[in-house]
Design an enzyme around this catalytic site. Sequence first.
Site, short mmCIF file in Angstrom:
data_model
loop_
_atom_site.label_atom_id
_atom_site.label_comp_id
_atom_site.label_asym_id
_atom_site.label_seq_id
_atom_site.Cartn_x
_atom_site.Cartn_y
_atom_site.Cartn_z
N HIS A 118 -5.84 -9.83 0.77
CA HIS A 118 -6.67 -9.22 1.82
C HIS A 118 -8.14 -9.40 1.50
O HIS A 118 -8.53 -9.89 0.43
CB HIS A 118 -6.31 -7.74 2.01
N CYS A 155 -3.33 -5.78 -5.76
CA CYS A 155 -3.53 -6.71 -4.66
C CYS A 155 -4.50 -7.81 -5.07
O CYS A 155 -5.31 -7.65 -5.98
CB CYS A 155 -4.07 -5.97 -3.44
#
Length: 224
Positions: free
Chosen positions: A164, A180
């Site tokens: 992301h 992440c």
Amino acid sequence: MLGTRREILLGGLALLGAAAVRKPAFAAASSYFDGTLVDNGVTFRRTNFAKIDRKWHRQVVKYFSSEPIGTVVVDTRHHFLYVIMENKTAIRYGVGVGREGFKWFGRATIDAKSLWPRWTPPPEMRKRHPELPEFVAGGSPKNPLGPRAMYLHRDGVDTGYRFHGTLEPWSIGKDASSGCIRMFNEDAIDLYQRCPIGTAVQVLPHIADQAESTTQVSQTTPVE
């Protein structure tokens, strides 16, 4: 096999956590942005790539791998993400990865994608940080996922990890997240366009220093 140094997936905590990278003072943080861009009707701050070390810029490199073309390979030690291309080349992106205790390695696939995703802090995170809201709307300037999210699954099960964007471009090239893989917002948009559902992903502790820069890829300009 997908695993972590704790030999477990950290589930929802993998989405985001208190960053290990200290935020610069306001003036210094502002210098990482330069104007705005518009993407699908949402205005966001443009990354000031003149401020960023060139090694973290998106670029085409010579790359040797036995993985099929189109595979995404993440080198967590050197903070690079590669999309394997033809003729022994790859597109390389600078990324931020999990801090100590939140690193993970293994195979996965991109089984879902979201444009300007909504962010919902998982219950475990809200227990640790009760000041967090129940959710942050997609497109909000306070949404830590940025303009794109690609959701990593294994055997059809959501791992809790994503590729992301970020609100903190100074964290690229560092161990900064709860697992992440974060990217410059412009790079998250670019990767989203290149990776269809089903794209294979391999996250490795490190890759031998075998990728030599050849050509910088021009930064993607979002469109209305």
